[in-house]
Design an enzyme around this catalytic site. Sequence first.
Site, PDB file in Angstrom:
ATOM      1  N   HIS A  23      11.507   2.580   6.581  1.00 39.02           N
ATOM      2  CA  HIS A  23      11.831   1.146   6.671  1.00 39.02           C
ATOM      3  C   HIS A  23      10.568   0.303   6.834  1.00 39.02           C
ATOM      4  O   HIS A  23      10.613  -0.785   7.410  1.00 39.02           O
ATOM      5  CB  HIS A  23      12.776   0.847   7.842  1.00 39.02           C
ATOM      6  N   SER A  72     -11.330 -13.097  -8.257  1.00 42.02           N
ATOM      7  CA  SER A  72     -10.505 -14.269  -8.502  1.00 42.02           C
ATOM      8  C   SER A  72     -11.358 -15.320  -9.194  1.00 42.02           C
ATOM      9  O   SER A  72     -12.566 -15.393  -8.975  1.00 42.02           O
ATOM     10  CB  SER A  72      -9.985 -14.810  -7.170  1.00 42.02           C
TER      11      SER A  72
END
Length: 431
Positions: free
Chosen positions: A157, A279
Amino acid sequence: MTQPLWQKTGIQIDASIMRFLAGDDVILDREFFLHDIAASKAHVEGLANIALVSADEAAALKRELDALGEDFRSGTFVLDERYEDGHSAIEARLTERLGDAGRRVHTGRSRNDQVLVATRLWLKEKLKALDSHCRAIARVCLERAAQPAVPLPGYTHLQRAVVSSTAMWFAGFAEGFIDNAFRARSTRELIDANPLGTAAGYGVNLKLDREHTTAALGFARMQVSPIYAQLSRGKYEMAVLEAIGAAMLDVRRMAWDLSLFTTAEFDFVKLPAEYTTGSSIMPNKRNPDVVELLRASYASVAAARTEVEQLLSLPSGYQRDLQFSKGALFRGVRHGLMALELVPDLLARLRWNEPAMRAAIEPAMYATDVAIEQAAAGVPFRDAYRAAAEAAASTGAGRTPEQSLDQRVSPGSGGDLRLDELRARLGRLDV
Ligand code: ARG
């Protein structure tokens, strides 16, 4: 465009309708043009064996087919809109060079079995590549699983669960990719059947030498029923996309782990610099683009499979709808194989950040160990579980990840990885 093979006198061909029918089909046929040529050679041999072309004609046809293959490879012959499709191009070229012998080549075959056999040969080749990529990934995973294990939090989880390790992580993907290689093999066995000689889908009134073409093209068996040969179009393509999809499903989850593990918050993994990009605006960024596109590549494979499946809402027999399966197939297979090819090197060179991984292991992660130890000493497991839960974070105080891993002796776990068993299974694929 050269005259279609099926052109009848008195019927006009409309250019825009023709464009719609052919689309980019002839361009797609480039993908398996060489396979179409190889199958044409086998067909010529088969015709010679039943005296439908003379030995001289067969020799000339095979020579011209080889020459066409050479010209195609070198770029001297370009397969383009001059032809309705690759199949017509072969016949046009043989007729142009050899006259009557060329006009005989299509005896007893249809473009329906021609496209099937070319696709089938192409698919077999791609499954070979899938098999070898999966084995290469499994090999790297096994090598890295054998290196000294570094503790890694094991999550369920996405919550910290128990102590895991780099060795367990790699061993998991090793076994997955061994399975994926087996899947490639079994899919190859499934589709290793020769459809050539089934003609339009109903056979022909000739004793075609299908045994010869089957052996000459290296097929394991003949696809016996002409009707099934047509039914298998699309179905086999889906089987191959599913086999690639199975491998890509594991790649997707592996890529997910890696993209998570490279965040500043986790910081467990450093990717090789070539696998990251910068970027255009943020000078500080190094982005795991390759890993993200590996994750995304599953979508192309699954979408291609779905596209083929959507086309198959058809009655039996050849239907032109099937032509559209080629674009999806080629795209899906290309994406999947391109992605898989990158994985071995990426895995071989990724680096683990041990201090960050150790820092993420908290004492509560030993609670399961503690409860099971008590249970092994005779306390009913549910009572031991409660006691460990109540002691919460302090349960595992003083324990180390190494102890936890060493004592995890259930076969396959940290204390007994059984890498030899995985190696042996992988070895069985090396023949
Ligand atoms: N381009 C066609 C396909 O991919 C080849 C077979 C054409 N057969 C036909 N009967 N029109 O399906």
